[in-house]
Write a protein that holds these residues in place. Structure first.
Motif, PDB file in Angstrom:
ATOM      1  N   SER A 194      -7.616   5.101  10.874  1.00 14.32           N
ATOM      2  CA  SER A 194      -7.040   4.670   9.594  1.00 14.32           C
ATOM      3  C   SER A 194      -6.596   5.829   8.717  1.00 14.32           C
ATOM      4  O   SER A 194      -5.758   5.663   7.821  1.00 14.32           O
ATOM      5  CB  SER A 194      -8.065   3.837   8.817  1.00 14.32           C
ATOM      6  OG  SER A 194      -9.160   4.652   8.414  1.00 14.32           O
ATOM      7  N   GLY A 195      -7.163   7.028   8.940  1.00 14.20           N
ATOM      8  CA  GLY A 195      -6.841   8.159   8.075  1.00 14.20           C
ATOM      9  C   GLY A 195      -7.707   8.219   6.841  1.00 14.20           C
ATOM     10  O   GLY A 195      -7.714   9.209   6.104  1.00 14.20           O
ATOM     11  N   ASP A 196      -8.432   7.177   6.560  1.00 16.78           N
ATOM     12  CA  ASP A 196      -9.360   7.147   5.421  1.00 16.78           C
ATOM     13  C   ASP A 196     -10.570   8.022   5.752  1.00 16.78           C
ATOM     14  O   ASP A 196     -11.244   7.803   6.766  1.00 16.78           O
ATOM     15  CB  ASP A 196      -9.801   5.701   5.171  1.00 16.78           C
ATOM     16  CG  ASP A 196     -10.652   5.582   3.905  1.00 16.78           C
ATOM     17  OD1 ASP A 196     -11.586   6.400   3.754  1.00 16.78           O
ATOM     18  OD2 ASP A 196     -10.429   4.653   3.126  1.00 16.78           O
ATOM     19  N   PRO A 197     -10.889   9.025   4.935  1.00 16.96           N
ATOM     20  CA  PRO A 197     -12.004   9.940   5.233  1.00 16.96           C
ATOM     21  C   PRO A 197     -13.334   9.199   5.433  1.00 16.96           C
ATOM     22  O   PRO A 197     -14.119   9.549   6.310  1.00 16.96           O
ATOM     23  CB  PRO A 197     -12.052  10.855   4.001  1.00 16.96           C
ATOM     24  CG  PRO A 197     -10.663  10.822   3.455  1.00 16.96           C
ATOM     25  CD  PRO A 197     -10.162   9.422   3.712  1.00 16.96           C
ATOM     26  N   GLU A 198     -13.572   8.205   4.600  1.00 11.71           N
ATOM     27  CA  GLU A 198     -14.828   7.449   4.716  1.00 11.71           C
ATOM     28  C   GLU A 198     -14.881   6.704   6.043  1.00 11.71           C
ATOM     29  O   GLU A 198     -15.911   6.666   6.720  1.00 11.71           O
ATOM     30  CB  GLU A 198     -14.944   6.465   3.552  1.00 11.71           C
ATOM     31  CG  GLU A 198     -16.299   5.744   3.477  1.00 11.71           C
ATOM     32  CD  GLU A 198     -17.431   6.699   3.151  1.00 11.71           C
ATOM     33  OE1 GLU A 198     -18.572   6.415   3.596  1.00 11.71           O
ATOM     34  OE2 GLU A 198     -17.197   7.730   2.481  1.00 11.71           O
ATOM     35  N   MET A 199     -13.785   6.084   6.407  1.00  9.83           N
ATOM     36  CA  MET A 199     -13.702   5.365   7.672  1.00  9.83           C
ATOM     37  C   MET A 199     -13.870   6.315   8.853  1.00  9.83           C
ATOM     38  O   MET A 199     -14.538   5.996   9.840  1.00  9.83           O
ATOM     39  CB  MET A 199     -12.354   4.642   7.783  1.00  9.83           C
ATOM     40  CG  MET A 199     -12.211   3.433   6.886  1.00  9.83           C
ATOM     41  SD  MET A 199     -13.242   2.066   7.456  1.00  9.83           S
ATOM     42  CE  MET A 199     -12.646   0.749   6.407  1.00  9.83           C
ATOM     43  N   MET A 200     -13.314   7.476   8.745  1.00  7.98           N
ATOM     44  CA  MET A 200     -13.367   8.428   9.851  1.00  7.98           C
ATOM     45  C   MET A 200     -14.768   9.019  10.026  1.00  7.98           C
ATOM     46  O   MET A 200     -15.147   9.420  11.123  1.00  7.98           O
ATOM     47  CB  MET A 200     -12.334   9.553   9.626  1.00  7.98           C
ATOM     48  CG  MET A 200     -10.885   9.054   9.662  1.00  7.98           C
ATOM     49  SD  MET A 200      -9.675  10.346   9.329  1.00  7.98           S
ATOM     50  CE  MET A 200      -9.851  11.352  10.788  1.00  7.98           C
ATOM     51  N   ARG A 201     -15.543   9.105   8.921  1.00 11.08           N
ATOM     52  CA  ARG A 201     -16.910   9.618   9.024  1.00 11.08           C
ATOM     53  C   ARG A 201     -17.855   8.585   9.616  1.00 11.08           C
ATOM     54  O   ARG A 201     -18.947   8.913  10.085  1.00 11.08           O
ATOM     55  CB  ARG A 201     -17.415  10.057   7.642  1.00 11.08           C
ATOM     56  CG  ARG A 201     -16.858  11.381   7.174  1.00 11.08           C
ATOM     57  CD  ARG A 201     -17.676  11.923   6.020  1.00 11.08           C
ATOM     58  NE  ARG A 201     -17.624  11.034   4.866  1.00 11.08           N
ATOM     59  CZ  ARG A 201     -16.700  11.148   3.898  1.00 11.08           C
ATOM     60  NH1 ARG A 201     -15.758  12.092   3.966  1.00 11.08           N
ATOM     61  NH2 ARG A 201     -16.708  10.321   2.871  1.00 11.08           N
ATOM     62  N   LYS A 222      -6.546  -2.934  19.292  1.00 15.31           N
ATOM     63  CA  LYS A 222      -5.746  -1.877  18.677  1.00 15.31           C
ATOM     64  C   LYS A 222      -5.778  -1.982  17.157  1.00 15.31           C
ATOM     65  O   LYS A 222      -5.828  -0.965  16.448  1.00 15.31           O
ATOM     66  CB  LYS A 222      -4.309  -1.948  19.186  1.00 15.31           C
ATOM     67  CG  LYS A 222      -4.140  -1.502  20.636  1.00 15.31           C
ATOM     68  CD  LYS A 222      -2.682  -1.571  21.078  1.00 15.31           C
ATOM     69  CE  LYS A 222      -2.519  -1.041  22.513  1.00 15.31           C
ATOM     70  NZ  LYS A 222      -1.093  -1.101  22.957  1.00 15.31           N
ATOM     71  N   LEU A 223      -5.742  -3.219  16.646  1.00 16.76           N
ATOM     72  CA  LEU A 223      -5.781  -3.413  15.191  1.00 16.76           C
ATOM     73  C   LEU A 223      -7.109  -2.903  14.624  1.00 16.76           C
ATOM     74  O   LEU A 223      -7.130  -2.236  13.580  1.00 16.76           O
ATOM     75  CB  LEU A 223      -5.586  -4.894  14.867  1.00 16.76           C
ATOM     76  CG  LEU A 223      -5.683  -5.269  13.383  1.00 16.76           C
ATOM     77  CD1 LEU A 223      -4.602  -4.533  12.563  1.00 16.76           C
ATOM     78  CD2 LEU A 223      -5.569  -6.778  13.197  1.00 16.76           C
ATOM     79  N   TYR A 224      -8.216  -3.229  15.295  1.00 19.28           N
ATOM     80  CA  TYR A 224      -9.531  -2.759  14.833  1.00 19.28           C
ATOM     81  C   TYR A 224      -9.569  -1.228  14.796  1.00 19.28           C
ATOM     82  O   TYR A 224     -10.120  -0.629  13.864  1.00 19.28           O
ATOM     83  CB  TYR A 224     -10.641  -3.272  15.743  1.00 19.28           C
ATOM     84  CG  TYR A 224     -10.808  -4.785  15.743  1.00 19.28           C
ATOM     85  CD1 TYR A 224     -10.492  -5.520  14.616  1.00 19.28           C
ATOM     86  CD2 TYR A 224     -11.259  -5.445  16.877  1.00 19.28           C
ATOM     87  CE1 TYR A 224     -10.638  -6.898  14.614  1.00 19.28           C
ATOM     88  CE2 TYR A 224     -11.412  -6.816  16.894  1.00 19.28           C
ATOM     89  CZ  TYR A 224     -11.095  -7.556  15.759  1.00 19.28           C
ATOM     90  OH  TYR A 224     -11.228  -8.908  15.773  1.00 19.28           O
ATOM     91  N   ARG A 225      -8.955  -0.598  15.791  1.00 16.79           N
ATOM     92  CA  ARG A 225      -8.963   0.869  15.831  1.00 16.79           C
ATOM     93  C   ARG A 225      -8.110   1.439  14.699  1.00 16.79           C
ATOM     94  O   ARG A 225      -8.482   2.432  14.065  1.00 16.79           O
ATOM     95  CB  ARG A 225      -8.475   1.355  17.193  1.00 16.79           C
ATOM     96  CG  ARG A 225      -8.626   2.862  17.357  1.00 16.79           C
ATOM     97  CD  ARG A 225      -8.302   3.327  18.759  1.00 16.79           C
ATOM     98  NE  ARG A 225      -8.474   4.772  18.849  1.00 16.79           N
ATOM     99  CZ  ARG A 225      -9.622   5.397  19.132  1.00 16.79           C
ATOM    100  NH1 ARG A 225     -10.717   4.674  19.362  1.00 16.79           N
ATOM    101  NH2 ARG A 225      -9.685   6.725  19.178  1.00 16.79           N
ATOM    102  N   GLU A 226      -6.972   0.803  14.444  1.00 15.13           N
ATOM    103  CA  GLU A 226      -6.092   1.265  13.363  1.00 15.13           C
ATOM    104  C   GLU A 226      -6.786   1.146  12.006  1.00 15.13           C
ATOM    105  O   GLU A 226      -6.585   1.991  11.127  1.00 15.13           O
ATOM    106  CB  GLU A 226      -4.804   0.450  13.358  1.00 15.13           C
ATOM    107  CG  GLU A 226      -3.878   0.740  14.546  1.00 15.13           C
ATOM    108  CD  GLU A 226      -2.710  -0.225  14.600  1.00 15.13           C
ATOM    109  OE1 GLU A 226      -2.577  -1.051  13.653  1.00 15.13           O
ATOM    110  OE2 GLU A 226      -1.927  -0.184  15.575  1.00 15.13           O
ATOM    111  N   LEU A 227      -7.613   0.100  11.842  1.00 15.29           N
ATOM    112  CA  LEU A 227      -8.271  -0.134  10.553  1.00 15.29           C
ATOM    113  C   LEU A 227      -9.532   0.704  10.377  1.00 15.29           C
ATOM    114  O   LEU A 227     -10.065   0.798   9.266  1.00 15.29           O
ATOM    115  CB  LEU A 227      -8.628  -1.616  10.424  1.00 15.29           C
ATOM    116  CG  LEU A 227      -7.453  -2.589  10.341  1.00 15.29           C
ATOM    117  CD1 LEU A 227      -7.952  -4.035  10.367  1.00 15.29           C
ATOM    118  CD2 LEU A 227      -6.638  -2.330   9.073  1.00 15.29           C
TER     119      LEU A 227
END
Length: 453
Positions: free
Chosen positions: A24-31, A15-20
């Protein structure tokens, strides 16, 4: 920790890995496309039931998709059982994990029992999708599974592994340079001796296999599927040379030695000559204690059966004179009419009989047509003279003109045969040993230099 505490820890981490990452809400992370690999580190020593429980819990926490699967890396961190036992565990896991289409079952095998390759192969058959390993089996302790061996095992069974080992020598050089660990000479596929044979029976089978393959390709006009005794794959597929397949030492047989002679001179020795030359080469190998290189074999054969190259010109004038026998053979004048095989051989026999007072007979005479090379077709002549109840001597000639090939063989015999023909028993053995020692020194001096080129 209890089993449930272990499961809870794994779920919190997932769950922590998924949150990070994904959440995470960070656009770069989400892409970024994130893939989770979860490794039950002691899978080989854990009940499959508990491995399934913890992996199901992690999968639910991570929420993989068919397009972006979760990787469950099943390990044999320390080999504790036979390959089939581990494969059974893998099969049970594959059959019982839910949402199998969202799961990539991976393997991570170590080599503590020397079975990492076998374990990986059986586990792939049991349902695994992926294998982690190292080039040439490097890794902790006895190493991880050797990906070169594993991949090329698949290749020999008609399955392309998706890895290009078309220049295995380059791979070996790179890995040795980076790891400072030399590859074992007998490592599968990549070792320096992998495609080499020293044993006579193996060499003979390979020689015959190449001959059958050559005939089949000549008839069909195309490359035939690879089938060769003692060679599971074509060395050329790994950019290895065919010339290095057969290696010669004191344990080698006539098949390997004959293979080299064929490669050098394009001839197939008559059986008697093959046996005689094999004894010579093995004596040389015993005396020197070294591997016999191609150049040494060529020097030995030329020294023992052929005229020096300087005496093998297109025109040979040869005077044979002895009491009651005088003959003049001039290849530039006589052509192939008067001076045929029978004529020049008979003159030689008479010469030797008159000079040494012994009876000599032509024991064997063979002719071979050597295929066109550089636009020229050559003839090989093999002649064997034998003194009654004593020894035999061979002479070999190779030339574009059949008569000149005969002249070369006969001329060699006229000058050298008496050393073999007039001795018997211990005298002959001593003479041959002395001569072989001399030839050995010549071959060693010339052949070693060639071998280093």
């Amino acid at each position: 920790m209890t089993p449930q505490e272990t499961i809870n820890l794994a779920v919190r981490c997932a769950k922590l890995y998924r949150e990070l990452t994904t959440d995470s809400g960070d656009p770069e992370m989400m892409r970024t496309e994130w893939t989770l690999e979860f490794t039950p580190e002691n899978f080989q020593d854990t009940s499959v039931e508990f491995a399934l429980q913890i992996c199901e819990a992690v999968k639910e926490a991570w929420q993989p998709t068919v397009e972006n699967k979760i990787i469950f890396n099943l390990t044999s961190t320390v080999e504790v059982a036979m390959p089939n036992i581990f494969a059974d565990q893998v099969e049970s896991f594959c059959d019982n994990i839910s949402e199998r289409e969202k799961v990539c079952v991976s393997l991570h095998n170590h080599n503590d029992r020397g079975c990492a390759v076998a374990t990986s192969e059986l586990s792939q058959l049991a349902g695994a999708d992926r294998v982690e390993g190292c080039i040439f089996g490097n890794g902790e302790r006895t190493g991880n599974v050797d990906l070169v061996t594993l991949a090329l095992n698949l290749y020999t069974q008609g399955i392309h592994p998706g890895i290009d080992f078309g220049d295995i020598n380059q791979v070996v050089n790179m890995v040795e340079e980076l790891t400072k660990i030399p590859l074992h000479y007998r490592a599968p596929y990549a070792g320096r001796l992998t495609f080499c044979t020293f044993t006579g029976t193996h060499q003979d089978a390979i020689r015959k296999g190449y001959r059958v393959r050559s005939i089949a390709e000549e008839k069909s006009g195309q490359v035939v599927p690879w089938r060769m005794p003692y060679l599971p794959m074509d060395p050329a597929d790994l950019n290895r040379k065919h010339e290095a397949i057969i290696r010669i030492n004191s344990q080698s047989g006539k098949g390997g030695i004959a293979w080299f002679v064929n490669k050098i001179f394009s001839i197939d020795m008559p059986r008697g000559l093959e046996l005689d030359f094999t004894r010579l080469v093995k004596t040389y190998a015993d005396n020197t204690g070294i591997e016999i290189m191609s150049g040494m074999i060529e020097d030995l054969f030329r020294s023992y059966y052929m005229l020096p190259i300087s005496s093998q010109g297109k025109s040979i004038r040869w005077e044979l004179e002895c009491p009651e026998v005088t003959a003049s053979l001039d290849s530039s004048e006589g052509g192939s009419g008067k001076f045929n095989d029978e004529y020049v051989t008979n003159v030689t026999v008479m010469r030797l009989e008159k000079i040494h007072g012994i009876e000599i007979e032509v024991h064997d005479r063979k002719t071979q047509i050597i295929g066109k090379k550089d636009g020229f077709q050559k003839t090989a002549k093999f002649m064997q003279l034998k003194s009654k109840g004593r020894a035999a001597a061979w002479g070999v000639g190779i030339h574009e003109e059949p008569t000149l090939a005969s002249l070369q063989a006969v001329r060699f015999l006229s000058h050298n045969a008496y050393k073999t023909l007039i001795f018997s028993g211990l005298e002959r053995r001593n003479e041959l040993d002395s001569r072989r020692r001399n030839v050995t020194m010549v071959a060693l001096n010339h052949g070693t230099a060639r071998g280093k080129e």
